[in-house]
Scaffold this active site. Structure first.
Site, PDB file in Angstrom:
ATOM      1  N   LYS A   1      51.682 -16.562  57.656  1.00  0.00           N
ATOM      2  CA  LYS A   1      50.357 -15.930  57.583  1.00  0.00           C
ATOM      3  C   LYS A   1      50.221 -14.935  56.435  1.00  0.00           C
ATOM      4  CE  LYS A   1      48.516 -16.511  62.214  1.00  0.00           C
ATOM      5  NZ  LYS A   1      49.598 -17.110  63.017  1.00  0.00           N
TER       6      LYS A   1
ATOM      7  N   GLU B   1      39.792 -10.312  62.795  1.00  0.00           N
ATOM      8  CA  GLU B   1      39.874 -10.391  64.238  1.00  0.00           C
ATOM      9  C   GLU B   1      41.204 -11.028  64.579  1.00  0.00           C
ATOM     10  OE1 GLU B   1      38.328 -12.940  62.653  1.00  0.00           O
ATOM     11  OE2 GLU B   1      39.677 -14.432  63.517  1.00  0.00           O
TER      12      GLU B   1
ATOM     13  N   SER C   1      57.069 -22.706  60.497  1.00  0.00           N
ATOM     14  CA  SER C   1      56.000 -21.768  60.127  1.00  0.00           C
ATOM     15  C   SER C   1      56.344 -20.318  60.437  1.00  0.00           C
ATOM     16  CB  SER C   1      54.692 -22.165  60.827  1.00  0.00           C
ATOM     17  OG  SER C   1      54.889 -22.268  62.230  1.00  0.00           O
TER      18      SER C   1
HETATM   19  C1  LIG Z   1      49.428 -18.379  63.644  1.00  0.00           C
HETATM   20  C2  LIG Z   1      50.584 -19.281  63.618  1.00  0.00           C
HETATM   21  C3  LIG Z   1      50.441 -20.689  63.627  1.00  0.00           C
HETATM   22  C4  LIG Z   1      49.133 -21.390  63.786  1.00  0.00           C
HETATM   23  O1  LIG Z   1      48.210 -21.187  62.765  1.00  0.00           O
HETATM   24  P1  LIG Z   1      47.896 -22.300  61.668  1.00  0.00           P
HETATM   25  O2  LIG Z   1      46.700 -21.746  60.984  1.00  0.00           O
HETATM   26  O3  LIG Z   1      47.598 -23.591  62.374  1.00  0.00           O
HETATM   27  O4  LIG Z   1      49.077 -22.401  60.807  1.00  0.00           O
HETATM   28  C5  LIG Z   1      51.581 -21.479  63.526  1.00  0.00           C
HETATM   29  N1  LIG Z   1      52.810 -20.929  63.452  1.00  0.00           N
HETATM   30  C6  LIG Z   1      52.989 -19.589  63.446  1.00  0.00           C
HETATM   31  C7  LIG Z   1      54.379 -19.057  63.366  1.00  0.00           C
HETATM   32  C8  LIG Z   1      51.894 -18.725  63.535  1.00  0.00           C
HETATM   33  O5  LIG Z   1      52.087 -17.405  63.533  1.00  0.00           O
END
Ligand SMILES: *Cc1c(COP(=O)(O)O)cnc(C)c1O
Length: 395
Positions: free
Chosen positions: A96, A118, A377
């Site tokens: 993010k 938000e 992610s």
């Molecule tokens: C917020 C988040 C997501 C989901 O958000 P996307 O916009 O679909 O990427 C996925 N993995 C992690 C670790 C997150 O913090």
């Protein structure tokens, strides 16, 4: 991101990806968004802007992060070679921050000194508060009262980082109500205020902006896999909530017809597999809705994937057949969370565990000549309490 590499988003002037996307908002907000779209267009290819973004990616986020060969997992599953793109190693522990820093740098160029956002589970709020502290921006986070109660520690983190957290009591006290409140703030204060959106959703130009900033993931992974293997992967896998880590992980491969692209979502929030076209939150996408067209509530164990819609570009990638989307069950996700921890010493976020779960099913069906890149992610430290509780409840 060098200038020559800047994004090739195929997006029509009003931000349509096929029939999806666009901007379905009241006129006042439309004017604010048009100004934002113009600013983004003018800065995204500006060498100084690109250089500044690259600087913070390296010096603050810690990029580039590795593309780790998961040797033990690969040998155990006995099929395709598995590589992990390590967004979990970024500062704040997820992807993010890439988008947050990009948007704040744009906000500064536009003359804003106040950032609003938000947040539901709090992850986007924490990333925003973090970068606002470093870049000296006033930061206001809107959060539903019910979410504030459930996410006490993230509220404390945001306040520690200097942000002001405003509780939204009306409606159900959830994310949607916080979005409404943040939009009212934006319309009233657009001259000095920037609305920072955390995923590849929302009205134009947000999906294109988020794509642009997150595409750094696949720019790196493509260079890295070519260095390590001398060829492109067979398939790239990522989890999809709103779709930002996935679009970033896919971006550079969309034009590579021989690379399969796979998004993985929770069975309990199967937007892609069960959604139908609708306009929600100011844009058109595939969405889970009831018979009257209201977005349906979702219940994923991964807070970041709990969203009834999905970014417009993913909606288009799905209907055009370029990308494939699958669901995994909660049990498969919990197993994947533990499996990657045990075999590789990497505790993945519950969100990322969705992509890992698909990989665990798919890799053994593939040949040893195949390569899978899985986007990790985020890291799973934030989820260990919840996983402990879920595993104990099963016993
Ligand atoms: C917020 C988040 C997501 C989901 O958000 P996307 O916009 O679909 O990427 C996925 N993995 C992690 C670790 C997150 O913090």
């Amino acid at each position: 991101m060098s200038k020559a590499e800047t994004s090739k988003v195929e997006v029509s002037e009003k931000g349509f990806f096929g029939e999806f996307g666009g901007s379905f908002v009241p006129p006042q907000l439309e004017a604010v968004l048009n100004r934002l779209a113009e600013a983004f267009e003018s800065y995204k290819d500006d060498p100084e802007f690109v250089e500044e973004f690259d600087f913070y990616m390296k010096e603050y986020v810690g990029r580039e992060n590795p593309l780790t060969y998961a040797e033990r997992l690969t040998k155990k599953l006995g099929g395709a070679k598995i590589y992990l793109k390590r967004e979990d190693l970024n500062h704040t522990g997820a992807h993010k921050i890439n988008n947050v820093i990009g948007q704040i740098l744009l906000a500064k160029r536009m003359g804003a000194h106040r950032v609003i956002a938000e947040t539901g589970a709090g992850q986007h709020g924490v990333a925003t508060a973090t970068a606002c502290a470093m870049l000296n921006m006033e930061c206001v986070i809107y959060m539903g009262a019910e979410d504030i109660r459930r996410q006490e520690l993230n509220v404390f983190r945001m306040e520690l980082l200097g942000a002001k957290v405003i509780a939204v009591h009306h409606g159900q006290g959830r994310l949607k109500d916080a979005v409404d409140e943040a939009l009212n703030d934006l319309v009233a204060n657009y001259e000095n205020t920037f609305y920072l959106l955390g995923s590849a959703v929302g009205p134009h130009p947000y999906p294109s902006m988020v794509h642009y900033f997150q595409s750094i993931i696949s720019k790196e992974s493509k260079r890295q896999i070519l260095e390590k293997e001398g060829r492109l992967p067979t398939v790239v896998v990522a989890c999809v909530g709103g779709g930002s880590n996935a679009i970033g992980a896919f971006s550079e491969y969309i034009q590579e017809e021989n690379v399969r692209i796979v998004g993985v979502e929770p069975k309990e929030a199967a937007t892609m597999t069960e959604g139908t076209p609708a306009v929600i939150h100011g844009f058109k996408c595939l969405c889970l809705q009831d018979e009257e067209g209201n977005p349906l509530p979702t219940h994923s164990i991964a807070a970041g994937l709990d969203y009834p819609g999905i970014g417009p570009e993913h909606s288009q990638l799905k209907v055009s057949g370029r990308a494939e989307y699958y669901t995994v069950t909660k049990e498969e996700v919990l197993e994947a969370f533990q499996e990657l921890s045990r075999t590789e010493g990497i505790i993945p976020a519950l969100e990322s565990s969705h992509a890992v779960a698909y990989t665990i099913k798919e890799a053994p069906q593939m040949s040893e000549d195949d390569i899978i890149i899985v986007n990790i992610s985020g890291r799973g430290d934030k989820d260990v309490n919840e996983v402990k509780r879920l595993l104990e409840a099963k016993e």
